[in-house]
Design a protein around this motif. Structure first.
Motif, PDB file in Angstrom:
ATOM      1  N   ASP A 193       2.199  -5.195   1.337  1.00 51.19           N
ATOM      2  CA  ASP A 193       2.586  -3.357   1.635  1.00 51.19           C
ATOM      3  C   ASP A 193       4.024  -3.454   1.006  1.00 51.19           C
ATOM      4  OD1 ASP A 193       3.945  -5.033   3.338  1.00 51.19           O
ATOM      5  OD2 ASP A 193       3.722  -3.969   5.180  1.00 51.19           O
ATOM      6  N   ASN A 198      -3.033  -7.339  -5.053  1.00 52.13           N
ATOM      7  CA  ASN A 198      -2.951  -5.766  -5.007  1.00 52.13           C
ATOM      8  C   ASN A 198      -2.493  -4.966  -3.777  1.00 52.13           C
ATOM      9  OD1 ASN A 198      -5.796  -5.824  -4.251  1.00 52.13           O
ATOM     10  ND2 ASN A 198      -6.036  -4.389  -6.744  1.00 52.13           N
ATOM     11  N   THR A 244       5.911 -10.900  -8.233  1.00 52.16           N
ATOM     12  CA  THR A 244       5.609 -10.111  -7.629  1.00 52.16           C
ATOM     13  C   THR A 244       3.890 -10.922  -6.889  1.00 52.16           C
ATOM     14  OG1 THR A 244       4.654  -9.994  -9.430  1.00 52.16           O
ATOM     15  CG2 THR A 244       5.379  -8.314  -9.422  1.00 52.16           C
ATOM     16  N   ASP A 268       5.344  -4.795  -3.369  1.00 57.32           N
ATOM     17  CA  ASP A 268       4.988  -4.306  -4.632  1.00 57.32           C
ATOM     18  C   ASP A 268       5.934  -5.794  -5.429  1.00 57.32           C
ATOM     19  OD1 ASP A 268       7.868  -3.172  -4.720  1.00 57.32           O
ATOM     20  OD2 ASP A 268       7.173  -1.832  -6.448  1.00 57.32           O
ATOM     21  N   ARG A 269       7.295  -6.405  -4.750  1.00 62.79           N
ATOM     22  CA  ARG A 269       8.525  -6.636  -5.192  1.00 62.79           C
ATOM     23  C   ARG A 269       8.650  -8.240  -4.399  1.00 62.79           C
ATOM     24  NH1 ARG A 269      12.904  -5.578  -8.446  1.00 62.79           N
ATOM     25  NH2 ARG A 269      13.107  -4.568  -6.603  1.00 62.79           N
TER      26      ARG A 269
END
Length: 151
Positions: free
Chosen positions: A79, A76, A72, A81-82
């Motif tokens: 664009d 934050n 990850t 998430d993993r």
């Protein structure tokens, strides 16, 4: 030549490959300690559901390796998430220049796509021009250069 997922039975040769990587990287990194270094927990990677360790083999000889691991982002604001992080890319010296690394890369990218990942990353020393060119040829682009200073 075939590619296949690595197993615990391959651990001895994979540990040799790891030391081959360390030896190859020493000229690019003056901060590496002397002696044997272990970058990876290979057994954990082999057993992990979130990692894929692969080898290239011909006539019972393992000639190359690589892994992809789901990670990850440390922020934050990306664009995605993993992503798949690639590492442990090694080809025995006598088998280099035969397209084996590209074969490994293709299989790792295929695995990443099968996991629904759209981002793939890896680290390479900027001074390792042959590796940089090989990854660029495979479609990778430079994103960030890490700078350091010893004080």
């Amino acid at each position: 030549m075939i590619t296949r997922e690595a197993t615990e039975k391959d651990l001895d040769i994979l540990l040799e490959f790891e030391q081959g990587i360390v030896t190859a990287e020493r000229p690019y990194n003056s901060t590496l300690i002397e002696g044997e270094i272990h970058y990876y927990d290979l057994l954990q990677l082999i057993k992990s559901e979130d990692a894929f360790v692969i080898v290239a083999e011909e006539d019972g000889e393992i000639m190359a390796s690589g892994y992809a691991k789901i990670k990850t982002p440390a922020n934050n604001y990306s664009d995605f998430d993993r992503y798949a992080y690639l590492g442990f890319m090694f080809v025995k010296p006598e088998h280099r220049g035969k397209g084996i690394n590209k074969l490994i890369l293709d299989e790792l990218i295929k695995w990443a796509k099968s996991k629904g990942l759209s981002e793939i990353r890896l680290d390479v020393y900027a001074e390792n021009e042959s590796a940089v060119k090989a990854y660029e040829k495979a479609g990778f682009e430079s994103l960030l250069v890490t700078m350091r200073m010893k004080v």
